[in-house]
Design a protein around this motif. Structure first.
Motif, short mmCIF file in Angstrom:
data_model
loop_
_atom_site.label_atom_id
_atom_site.label_comp_id
_atom_site.label_asym_id
_atom_site.label_seq_id
_atom_site.Cartn_x
_atom_site.Cartn_y
_atom_site.Cartn_z
N UNK A 40 14.12 -22.24 42.09
CA UNK A 40 15.40 -21.78 42.88
C UNK A 40 16.44 -22.75 42.69
N UNK A 41 16.51 -23.86 42.30
CA UNK A 41 17.52 -24.76 41.76
C UNK A 41 18.10 -24.62 40.46
N UNK A 42 17.45 -23.88 39.66
CA UNK A 42 18.06 -23.64 38.26
C UNK A 42 19.10 -22.68 38.38
N UNK A 43 20.09 -22.83 37.32
CA UNK A 43 21.29 -21.80 37.33
C UNK A 43 20.58 -20.28 37.16
N UNK A 44 21.34 -19.49 37.78
CA UNK A 44 20.88 -18.34 37.62
C UNK A 44 20.64 -17.56 36.12
N UNK A 45 21.49 -18.02 35.17
CA UNK A 45 21.40 -17.24 33.87
C UNK A 45 20.17 -17.59 33.28
N UNK A 46 19.75 -19.19 33.55
CA UNK A 46 18.56 -19.69 33.05
C UNK A 46 17.36 -18.94 33.72
N UNK A 47 17.11 -18.76 34.97
CA UNK A 47 16.19 -18.15 35.83
C UNK A 47 16.04 -16.65 35.46
N UNK A 48 17.24 -15.88 34.91
CA UNK A 48 16.87 -14.57 34.51
C UNK A 48 16.34 -14.54 33.20
N UNK A 49 16.80 -15.56 32.30
CA UNK A 49 16.28 -15.68 31.24
C UNK A 49 14.75 -15.96 30.86
N UNK A 50 14.50 -16.68 31.76
CA UNK A 50 12.89 -17.29 31.77
C UNK A 50 12.29 -16.21 32.38
N UNK A 51 12.70 -15.43 33.46
CA UNK A 51 11.94 -14.13 33.95
C UNK A 51 11.83 -13.02 32.77
N UNK A 52 12.91 -13.00 32.20
CA UNK A 52 12.83 -11.71 31.10
C UNK A 52 11.95 -12.06 29.87
N UNK A 53 11.73 -13.66 29.46
CA UNK A 53 10.89 -13.91 28.34
C UNK A 53 9.62 -13.57 28.98
N UNK A 54 9.24 -13.90 30.01
CA UNK A 54 7.87 -13.97 30.74
C UNK A 54 7.49 -12.46 30.80
#
Length: 73
Positions: A40-54
């Protein structure tokens, strides 16, 4: 009772305790982070990238299993 206190301290600091002196030494020498990742504290772009990779990895795994099963039919 002592177990609850350890869990409370761990939850407050979000730090993973060392298992023994060997893991403590490894963390010190190698620089392994002891803090848990808070998505929740990660920048939005990194969160979306992580979710997309998974998500892509999960979809590829499902497609691989389906193709493997269909190979024998």
């Amino acid at each position: 009772m002592e177990q609850n206190n350890k869990k409370d301290v761990e939850n407050e600091t979000h730090e993973t305790p060392s298992f023994n002196s060997v893991t403590e030494h490894y963390r010190t020498i190698m620089g392994v982070p002891t803090n848990k990742v808070d998505m929740k504290k990660m920048p939005r772009v990194l969160r979306l990238f992580g979710y997309a990779v998974f998500a892509i990895a999960a979809i590829c795994a499902v497609i691989f299993i389906i193709m493997y099963v269909l190979q024998f039919l």
